[in-house]
Design a protein around this motif. Structure first.
Motif, PDB file in Angstrom:
ATOM      1  N   ARG A 106      16.212  41.553  33.526  1.00 47.86           N
ATOM      2  CA  ARG A 106      17.114  42.707  33.478  1.00 47.86           C
ATOM      3  C   ARG A 106      16.847  43.555  34.715  1.00 47.86           C
ATOM      4  N   VAL A 127      14.793  35.869  30.949  1.00 44.85           N
ATOM      5  CA  VAL A 127      15.894  36.812  31.143  1.00 44.85           C
ATOM      6  C   VAL A 127      15.358  37.962  32.000  1.00 44.85           C
ATOM      7  N   ILE A 170      24.397  38.084  28.912  1.00 46.98           N
ATOM      8  CA  ILE A 170      23.980  37.490  30.188  1.00 46.98           C
ATOM      9  C   ILE A 170      25.117  37.645  31.193  1.00 46.98           C
ATOM     10  N   ASN A 171      24.812  38.228  32.343  1.00 49.37           N
ATOM     11  CA  ASN A 171      25.827  38.433  33.377  1.00 49.37           C
ATOM     12  C   ASN A 171      25.851  37.298  34.400  1.00 49.37           C
ATOM     13  N   PHE A 211      15.943  45.790  26.195  1.00 51.58           N
ATOM     14  CA  PHE A 211      17.333  45.488  26.558  1.00 51.58           C
ATOM     15  C   PHE A 211      18.277  46.374  25.762  1.00 51.58           C
ATOM     16  N   ASN A 235      17.775  46.943  36.731  1.00 47.05           N
ATOM     17  CA  ASN A 235      18.394  48.266  36.645  1.00 47.05           C
ATOM     18  C   ASN A 235      18.370  48.883  38.044  1.00 47.05           C
ATOM     19  N   GLU A 289      22.541  34.588  24.046  1.00 45.47           N
ATOM     20  CA  GLU A 289      23.356  35.737  23.612  1.00 45.47           C
ATOM     21  C   GLU A 289      23.452  35.804  22.094  1.00 45.47           C
ATOM     22  N   SER A 337      28.697  41.531  36.049  1.00 44.24           N
ATOM     23  CA  SER A 337      28.541  42.981  36.068  1.00 44.24           C
ATOM     24  C   SER A 337      29.457  43.541  37.141  1.00 44.24           C
ATOM     25  N   ILE A 354      21.327  39.476  23.731  1.00 41.43           N
ATOM     26  CA  ILE A 354      21.229  39.972  25.112  1.00 41.43           C
ATOM     27  C   ILE A 354      22.425  39.420  25.895  1.00 41.43           C
ATOM     28  N   ASN A 380      21.905  41.499  33.509  1.00 40.08           N
ATOM     29  CA  ASN A 380      20.917  40.511  33.075  1.00 40.08           C
ATOM     30  C   ASN A 380      21.188  39.158  33.721  1.00 40.08           C
TER      31      ASN A 380
END
Lengths: 341, 317
Positions: B87, B85, B140-141, B315, B89, B133, B53, B138, B61
């Motif tokens: 997430r 997972v 994934i970072n 997500f 924010n 993924e 990210s 979703i 994520n």
């Protein structure tokens, strides 16, 4: 040589300075949650009577602000409960089982009540929450029960044996072990011969919850005293038998509240929260029935070790403000304090 | 003047040496833990790497992987029995934790279908990420992997954690692979319900035991999420001076592709979140999967209609 000496001295000072920096950094480690032995601490409030508590496998007595060790055998003690005549019921933990002993006030073993070696009847290994009935004749406890039809399914159920002859075949009071839900724990024997206990269950969405239930006799259909949504357990009956303190969860199981409700022998009244959090546990009533002692973390730090807390005038009608009794101890939160006059 | 300068330099150098000596284990351990490349060991190859990210304050994520890395398995071929997972924010100060059941039967990486927990064993973090993924959609970072011993050490270094045990935990066949010499041996454990303080071993038992619960792995996912929040609460006061002890004891039990800077930022961010800002998502019921048996294995067959709706809700792209 004379000129070299100051240089060496300064270099030594530098080395000491560097080592000092290293040492100082070590002292900057978070000193959060510093705890000590009860014998090296002192209560903040002088509670009337005597309180018995468990910390780090040892039993302590609190009297006149000071803690003294109860000189019981060197077992790993994990729970204490009151017994007739000022004795103490005490649960000793081993790596794969528990034994229950009757200790006198000095900590000497009066007799072994329940042991894994005498579990030949129902093949149970764990016994917790021992309680003697008001008439002194029956010993209730929660023991594990392995479902023979489903090898993994092992749950607690409430059993009872004669207090005078605990090696007798146990009477099973609750039908747990059907749904892998944890089972039935924390029996409270009543004067009318029935018991209140906490029944753990699971709903269709997979949410686990506890309910206080009442049964009048072994295997009778239990009557729910609280709802699944209330999620209450750890009942403590007041000496008068007219009020019940209980611990109810909130916020997705991350915290609890301590509540008190009136009890008329069949139903509970509307509960009143007497401690709103973060994690009140294991309440016990004062001998005069006017206050509740329990364990809780610091109010501002739910990750701190459990201390003794006290709510004076803890009736459903007039709850007082919680008061902290200890500050730097680390009590076993699953062992309710024993409070005698 | 020269003497004064030498003295200042000497004492300064000595002080810096003291600081370096103190933090050297932490620096070494941190370098060992962080910045792992997302490589796979599958012969299939062609694994995507997570996309870091790059935009500050944008949601990202993290795939948390947990393994039974005892001696039953080769060190580089452990199953990921835990897949969560997370997430984050930063702007909304909210967190979603979404557990993926280990027995979910899905296409793995570039190969055929299998239980999702085999993805990490087959192809490391890369294959675990591509499996998540590709199946869940979703992105994934980052990823973090932790072994059993890592969790025990982490809790012990935090001086224990408080939990509200949601039910009595009785398990007559709990793996005693960490304490005994035999990785296939069992132990009998009992954890009482309600608020209590647990050390590392007991905390692991609480989060790992599954035999005494009708929901088995699903219930275990709930308890693992609960323990993560309790660890976060205990970690809030950890200071810089604690890092050498914690980093040193984690050793090879923790790995991540995040850099030290990113880990530090994430820890700072985590302190700002309250429990109320965390949503815990565990899939329960036939709207998400059904039980099945394939090749003699008990598996969960996904119901993608239900799962995709859940993913879309929590997500959003």
């Amino acid at each position: 040589m004379r000129r070299l000496l100051p240089v060496v001295a300064v270099m030594a000072l530098m080395a000491i300075f560097g080592f000092g920096i290293y040492s100082v950094l070590g002292t900057l480690k978070s000193s959060r949650h510093h705890t000590t032995k009860p014998t090296q601490s002192q209560a903040l409030i002088d509670l009337p009577g005597t309180v018995v508590v468990v910390q780090d496998g040892k039993i302590y007595r609190l009297n006149s602000l000071k803690f003294t060790p109860v000189k019981a055998p060197a077992y790993d003690w994990v729970q204490v409960e009151p017994a007739p005549g000022g004795d103490i019921l005490a649960v000793a933990y081993s790596s794969a089982y528990t034994n229950v002993y009757l200790l006198n006030a000095k900590g000497q073993v009066v007799r072994e009540l329940l042991s894994e070696s005498s579990s030949q009847y129902l093949n149970n290994h764990w016994a917790y929450y021992p309680k003697v009935s008001p008439d002194g004749k029956t010993l209730f406890y929660a023991a594990d029960w392995l479902d023979p039809s489903q090898g993994y399914n092992v749950d607690f159920q409430i059993q009872a044996v004669p207090f005078a002859n605990p090696s007798a075949y146990p009477v099973v009071w609750s039908q747990a072990g059907l749904w892998f839900q944890g089972g039935d724990v924390e029996p409270i024997p009543l004067a009318n011969g029935g018991i209140i206990y906490a029944k753990y269950n699971i709903d269709t969405l997979g949410n686990t919850y506890a309910q206080l239930v009442y049964v009048s006799s072994p295997y009778a259909t239990p009557d729910s005293l609280t709802t699944a949504a209330q999620d209450c357990a750890e009942p403590a009956l007041s000496p008068s038998g007219t009020e019940i303190a209980m611990v109810c969860t909130k916020n997705s199981l991350q915290s609890t509240t301590l509540q008190v409700a009136s009890w008329n022998g069949t139903t509970l009244g509307t509960p009143v929260v007497i401690s709103a959090g973060p994690e009140p546990a294991s309440p016990t009533w004062s001998p005069d029935g006017k206050s509740v002692l329990y364990l809780n973390t610091l109010l501002t730090d739910k990750s701190s070790p459990f201390q003794l807390w006290w709510v004076p005038k803890a009736t459903a009608l007039k709850p007082g403000a919680p008061q902290q009794v200890t500050a730097d101890l680390n009590f076993t939160a699953t062992s309710p304090p024993v409070w005698t006059a | 003047m020269l003497v004064a300068a030498l003295l200042v330099f000497g004492f300064g150098l000595s002080g810096v040496s003291g600081v370096v000596a103190y933090f050297l284990p932490a620096i070494s351990a941190a370098l060992n833990i962080t910045g792992h490349q997302t490589q796979g060991n599958s012969p299939n190859g062609n694994h995507p790497t997570p996309t870091p990210s790059t935009t500050p304050n944008q949601p990202f994520n993290v795939l948390l992987l947990g393994s039974d890395n005892d001696t039953k398995f080769a060190p580089d071929q452990v199953l990921a029995q835990t897949m969560i997972v997370v997430r984050v924010n930063p702007q909304a100060h909210s967190v979603v934790m979404f557990s993926i059941p280990r027995d979910l039967w899905v296409p793995i990486g570039n190969g055929g279908p299998a239980k999702i927990d085999t993805a990490y064993a087959d192809g490391g973090a890369a294959e675990a990420i591509s499996t998540v993924e590709n199946n869940f959609g979703i992105p994934i970072n980052y990823w973090v992997w932790i072994g059993l011993g890592g969790l025990v050490h982490l809790v012990n270094d935090l001086h224990d954690v408080n939990i509200v045990a949601q039910m009595p935990i009785l398990d007559d066949e709990y793996p005693s692979d960490l304490t005994g010499g035999n990785p296939y041996a069992y132990a009998r454990i009992a954890i009482l319900p309600g608020p209590q303080r647990l050390g590392g071993v007991a905390a692991l038992e609480y989060a790992r035991s599954r035999h005494g619960d009708i929901l088995s792995d699903i219930a275990r996912s709930q308890k693992q999420q609960q323990l993560l929040l309790d660890i976060k609460a205990s970690a809030k006061d950890v200071g810089l001076a604690d890092v050498p002890t914690i980093a040193g004891s984690l050793g090879d039990s923790l790995k991540t592709d995040m850099s030290i800077t990113q880990v530090t930022s994430l820890l700072t961010l985590a302190k700002a979140f309250s429990d109320g800002s965390v949503q815990q998502i565990v899939m329960v019921g036939s709207q998400y999967f059904s039980n099945g048996t394939i090749d003699g294995q008990s598996v969960l067959l996904p119901n993608w209609t239900g799962i995709n709706a859940l993913v879309a809700q929590y997500f959003p792209s």
